[in-house]
Design a protein around this motif. Structure first.
Motif, PDB file in Angstrom:
ATOM      1  N   MET A 126     -27.595 -62.855   7.922  1.00 60.92           N
ATOM      2  CA  MET A 126     -28.396 -61.878   8.535  1.00 60.92           C
ATOM      3  C   MET A 126     -28.655 -60.940   7.323  1.00 60.92           C
ATOM      4  SD  MET A 126     -28.083 -59.640  11.862  1.00 60.92           S
ATOM      5  CE  MET A 126     -29.309 -60.023  13.014  1.00 60.92           C
ATOM      6  N   GLN A 127     -29.871 -60.552   7.268  1.00 65.51           N
ATOM      7  CA  GLN A 127     -30.479 -59.418   6.499  1.00 65.51           C
ATOM      8  C   GLN A 127     -29.916 -58.145   7.001  1.00 65.51           C
ATOM      9  OE1 GLN A 127     -31.415 -60.582   3.462  1.00 65.51           O
ATOM     10  NE2 GLN A 127     -31.244 -62.514   4.034  1.00 65.51           N
ATOM     11  N   GLN A 128     -29.485 -57.153   6.209  1.00 63.74           N
ATOM     12  CA  GLN A 128     -28.869 -55.877   6.934  1.00 63.74           C
ATOM     13  C   GLN A 128     -29.572 -54.935   5.816  1.00 63.74           C
ATOM     14  OE1 GLN A 128     -26.813 -55.312   9.290  1.00 63.74           O
ATOM     15  NE2 GLN A 128     -26.653 -57.248   9.797  1.00 63.74           N
ATOM     16  N   VAL A 129     -30.041 -53.926   6.531  1.00 65.73           N
ATOM     17  CA  VAL A 129     -30.565 -52.644   5.886  1.00 65.73           C
ATOM     18  C   VAL A 129     -29.592 -51.683   5.593  1.00 65.73           C
ATOM     19  CG1 VAL A 129     -32.232 -50.873   5.773  1.00 65.73           C
ATOM     20  CG2 VAL A 129     -32.954 -53.209   6.869  1.00 65.73           C
ATOM     21  N   SER A 130     -29.137 -51.436   4.476  1.00 64.04           N
ATOM     22  CA  SER A 130     -28.082 -50.498   4.107  1.00 64.04           C
ATOM     23  C   SER A 130     -28.451 -48.914   4.786  1.00 64.04           C
ATOM     24  CB  SER A 130     -27.883 -50.587   2.788  1.00 64.04           C
ATOM     25  OG  SER A 130     -28.652 -50.141   1.880  1.00 64.04           O
ATOM     26  N   TYR A 131     -29.431 -48.622   4.418  1.00 61.37           N
ATOM     27  CA  TYR A 131     -30.227 -47.306   4.529  1.00 61.37           C
ATOM     28  C   TYR A 131     -30.726 -47.262   6.291  1.00 61.37           C
ATOM     29  CZ  TYR A 131     -32.008 -42.533   4.048  1.00 61.37           C
ATOM     30  OH  TYR A 131     -32.055 -41.136   4.087  1.00 61.37           O
ATOM     31  N   THR A 132     -29.846 -47.303   7.210  1.00 55.60           N
ATOM     32  CA  THR A 132     -30.141 -47.522   8.574  1.00 55.60           C
ATOM     33  C   THR A 132     -31.139 -46.251   9.303  1.00 55.60           C
ATOM     34  OG1 THR A 132     -28.250 -46.970   9.516  1.00 55.60           O
ATOM     35  CG2 THR A 132     -28.327 -49.028   9.015  1.00 55.60           C
ATOM     36  N   LYS A 133     -30.830 -45.375   8.690  1.00 56.78           N
ATOM     37  CA  LYS A 133     -31.662 -44.027   9.048  1.00 56.78           C
ATOM     38  C   LYS A 133     -32.968 -44.189   9.155  1.00 56.78           C
ATOM     39  CE  LYS A 133     -32.356 -38.971   8.138  1.00 56.78           C
ATOM     40  NZ  LYS A 133     -32.385 -37.823   7.352  1.00 56.78           N
ATOM     41  N   ARG A 134     -33.779 -44.969   8.584  1.00 57.42           N
ATOM     42  CA  ARG A 134     -35.028 -45.275   8.648  1.00 57.42           C
ATOM     43  C   ARG A 134     -35.242 -46.737   9.183  1.00 57.42           C
ATOM     44  NH1 ARG A 134     -36.804 -42.682   2.773  1.00 57.42           N
ATOM     45  NH2 ARG A 134     -36.396 -40.631   3.202  1.00 57.42           N
ATOM     46  N   ASN A 135     -34.385 -47.278   9.804  1.00 63.56           N
ATOM     47  CA  ASN A 135     -34.654 -48.541  10.792  1.00 63.56           C
ATOM     48  C   ASN A 135     -35.961 -48.102  11.409  1.00 63.56           C
ATOM     49  OD1 ASN A 135     -33.178 -49.980   9.249  1.00 63.56           O
ATOM     50  ND2 ASN A 135     -31.752 -50.239  10.900  1.00 63.56           N
ATOM     51  N   CYS A 136     -37.016 -49.040  11.543  1.00 67.09           N
ATOM     52  CA  CYS A 136     -38.143 -49.039  12.747  1.00 67.09           C
ATOM     53  C   CYS A 136     -37.584 -50.245  13.792  1.00 67.09           C
ATOM     54  CB  CYS A 136     -39.415 -49.036  11.950  1.00 67.09           C
ATOM     55  SG  CYS A 136     -40.577 -48.929  13.363  1.00 67.09           S
ATOM     56  N   THR A 137     -37.567 -49.735  15.018  1.00 68.71           N
ATOM     57  CA  THR A 137     -37.373 -50.886  15.955  1.00 68.71           C
ATOM     58  C   THR A 137     -38.493 -50.711  16.878  1.00 68.71           C
ATOM     59  OG1 THR A 137     -35.843 -49.257  17.082  1.00 68.71           O
ATOM     60  CG2 THR A 137     -34.810 -50.564  15.724  1.00 68.71           C
ATOM     61  N   ASP A 138     -39.387 -49.799  16.699  1.00 69.65           N
ATOM     62  CA  ASP A 138     -40.566 -49.901  17.956  1.00 69.65           C
ATOM     63  C   ASP A 138     -41.379 -51.154  17.592  1.00 69.65           C
ATOM     64  OD1 ASP A 138     -43.087 -49.364  19.072  1.00 69.65           O
ATOM     65  OD2 ASP A 138     -42.904 -47.412  18.674  1.00 69.65           O
ATOM     66  N   GLN A 139     -41.081 -52.218  18.519  1.00 62.27           N
ATOM     67  CA  GLN A 139     -41.933 -53.398  18.439  1.00 62.27           C
ATOM     68  C   GLN A 139     -43.443 -53.274  18.436  1.00 62.27           C
ATOM     69  OE1 GLN A 139     -40.255 -56.250  17.354  1.00 62.27           O
ATOM     70  NE2 GLN A 139     -38.765 -54.806  16.954  1.00 62.27           N
ATOM     71  N   ASN A 140     -43.859 -52.352  19.109  1.00 66.23           N
ATOM     72  CA  ASN A 140     -45.267 -52.213  19.093  1.00 66.23           C
ATOM     73  C   ASN A 140     -45.695 -51.674  17.793  1.00 66.23           C
ATOM     74  OD1 ASN A 140     -45.769 -53.058  21.759  1.00 66.23           O
ATOM     75  ND2 ASN A 140     -45.286 -51.084  22.718  1.00 66.23           N
ATOM     76  N   LYS A 141     -45.186 -50.813  17.191  1.00 63.09           N
ATOM     77  CA  LYS A 141     -45.414 -50.190  15.779  1.00 63.09           C
ATOM     78  C   LYS A 141     -45.452 -51.117  14.664  1.00 63.09           C
ATOM     79  CE  LYS A 141     -44.484 -46.101  14.586  1.00 63.09           C
ATOM     80  NZ  LYS A 141     -43.940 -44.767  13.955  1.00 63.09           N
ATOM     81  N   ILE A 142     -44.342 -52.151  14.752  1.00 62.92           N
ATOM     82  CA  ILE A 142     -44.347 -53.322  14.122  1.00 62.92           C
ATOM     83  C   ILE A 142     -45.525 -54.188  14.099  1.00 62.92           C
ATOM     84  CG2 ILE A 142     -42.772 -55.239  13.216  1.00 62.92           C
ATOM     85  CD1 ILE A 142     -40.435 -53.316  14.021  1.00 62.92           C
ATOM     86  N   GLU A 143     -45.675 -54.675  15.395  1.00 64.14           N
ATOM     87  CA  GLU A 143     -46.801 -55.506  15.579  1.00 64.14           C
ATOM     88  C   GLU A 143     -48.295 -54.851  14.999  1.00 64.14           C
ATOM     89  OE1 GLU A 143     -46.103 -58.559  17.331  1.00 64.14           O
ATOM     90  OE2 GLU A 143     -48.382 -58.964  17.925  1.00 64.14           O
ATOM     91  N   THR A 144     -48.117 -53.618  15.370  1.00 67.19           N
ATOM     92  CA  THR A 144     -49.716 -53.147  14.933  1.00 67.19           C
ATOM     93  C   THR A 144     -49.726 -53.120  13.460  1.00 67.19           C
ATOM     94  OG1 THR A 144     -49.903 -51.726  16.918  1.00 67.19           O
ATOM     95  CG2 THR A 144     -51.006 -50.899  15.048  1.00 67.19           C
ATOM     96  N   PHE A 145     -48.660 -52.826  12.697  1.00 68.23           N
ATOM     97  CA  PHE A 145     -48.693 -52.864  11.416  1.00 68.23           C
ATOM     98  C   PHE A 145     -49.043 -54.305  10.783  1.00 68.23           C
ATOM     99  CE2 PHE A 145     -45.991 -53.017   7.274  1.00 68.23           C
ATOM    100  CZ  PHE A 145     -46.720 -51.970   6.837  1.00 68.23           C
ATOM    101  N   LEU A 146     -48.306 -55.152  11.528  1.00 70.04           N
ATOM    102  CA  LEU A 146     -48.524 -56.466  10.895  1.00 70.04           C
ATOM    103  C   LEU A 146     -49.920 -56.966  11.023  1.00 70.04           C
ATOM    104  CD1 LEU A 146     -45.169 -58.161  12.167  1.00 70.04           C
ATOM    105  CD2 LEU A 146     -45.714 -57.559   9.916  1.00 70.04           C
ATOM    106  N   LEU A 147     -50.437 -56.485  12.135  1.00 70.74           N
ATOM    107  CA  LEU A 147     -51.863 -57.007  12.419  1.00 70.74           C
ATOM    108  C   LEU A 147     -53.112 -56.204  11.458  1.00 70.74           C
ATOM    109  CD1 LEU A 147     -51.924 -57.023  16.291  1.00 70.74           C
ATOM    110  CD2 LEU A 147     -52.216 -59.094  14.809  1.00 70.74           C
ATOM    111  N   LYS A 148     -52.593 -55.024  11.186  1.00 68.95           N
ATOM    112  CA  LYS A 148     -53.560 -54.197  10.549  1.00 68.95           C
ATOM    113  C   LYS A 148     -53.672 -54.349   8.818  1.00 68.95           C
ATOM    114  CE  LYS A 148     -54.757 -49.530   9.373  1.00 68.95           C
ATOM    115  NZ  LYS A 148     -54.269 -48.195   9.425  1.00 68.95           N
ATOM    116  N   GLU A 149     -52.329 -54.632   8.391  1.00 61.87           N
ATOM    117  CA  GLU A 149     -52.368 -54.622   6.812  1.00 61.87           C
ATOM    118  C   GLU A 149     -52.896 -55.853   6.719  1.00 61.87           C
ATOM    119  OE1 GLU A 149     -51.688 -52.431   4.911  1.00 61.87           O
ATOM    120  OE2 GLU A 149     -51.464 -51.178   6.887  1.00 61.87           O
ATOM    121  N   ARG A 150     -53.404 -56.092   5.228  1.00 65.57           N
ATOM    122  CA  ARG A 150     -53.873 -57.288   4.862  1.00 65.57           C
ATOM    123  C   ARG A 150     -53.149 -58.245   3.608  1.00 65.57           C
ATOM    124  NH1 ARG A 150     -59.893 -56.147   4.673  1.00 65.57           N
ATOM    125  NH2 ARG A 150     -59.837 -56.899   2.984  1.00 65.57           N
ATOM    126  N   THR A 151     -52.494 -57.608   3.065  1.00 70.79           N
ATOM    127  CA  THR A 151     -51.602 -58.176   1.959  1.00 70.79           C
ATOM    128  C   THR A 151     -50.063 -58.027   1.970  1.00 70.79           C
ATOM    129  OG1 THR A 151     -53.664 -57.708   0.661  1.00 70.79           O
ATOM    130  CG2 THR A 151     -51.579 -58.730  -0.570  1.00 70.79           C
TER     131      THR A 151
END
Length: 176
Positions: free
Chosen positions: A1-26
């Motif tokens: 499993m990939q671990q992010v060492s600097y966990t303070k900035r983890n984003c776990t908001d699935q709606n925000k992640i989904e929106t980001f993946l849909l919007k970005e292009r590259t």
């Protein structure tokens, strides 16, 4: 499993992640070629829980993926530089998502036509009057190499997301 060492900035908001993946292009497709990493930026579409990208039916990416399909895929958006009175505390506002899994060739022409249509709508909404068909995808041959278009699907086995969101007033603005 990939671990992010600097966990303070983890984003776990699935709606925000989904929106980001849909919007970005590259995104940047990370592969392993022999003993060296090889990363290539590609246009993509997030569709039904997978990243899809395409390309010619030949070339370095195709060769690497046929030999070694495990990949990483990174989408990154910088929002600006965060100011701070202490230079060492200046930072960057950003969001990034990393996905890990295997890149699989899409062999079903219906699925390929569906995601290529999604790509067209993402990059050139309403530009073409007729939707792509599976027959067109099956019969199309590139003038560059004589091969058909290849479509790949990356269904993430793991995904991490990070964000450093700040107010617009905290971002650096160059004086005119």
């Amino acid at each position: 499993m990939q671990q992010v060492s600097y966990t303070k900035r983890n984003c776990t908001d699935q709606n925000k992640i989904e929106t980001f993946l849909l919007k970005e292009r590259t995104g940047v497709l990370g592969m392993v070629s022999d003993s060296l990493p090889y990363a290539a930026p590609v246009n993509y579409v997030w569709h039904k829980g997978s990243i899809y990208f395409h390309g010619m039916g030949s070339g370095k990416k195709v060769k690497i993926l046929s030999e070694n399909p495990p990949v990483s895929f990174t989408i990154y958006k910088e929002r600006g530089t965060v100011t701070d009175p202490v230079p060492c505390h200046a930072d960057t506002s950003y969001m990034s998502v990393m996905l890990f899994g295997k890149a699989e060739k899409v062999t079903d022409y219906e699925e390929a036509a569906e995601v290529l249509q999604e790509l067209l709508e993402k990059f050139m909404p309403k530009y073409y009057s007729h939707p792509l068909t599976s027959t067109l995808i099956e019969k199309y041959r590139s003038g560059m190499d004589g091969n058909g278009v290849l479509v790949y699907r990356l269904t993430p086995q793991e995904m991490t997301a990070k964000e450093n969101a700040v107010e617009a007033g905290d971002l650096f603005k160059q004086e005119a």
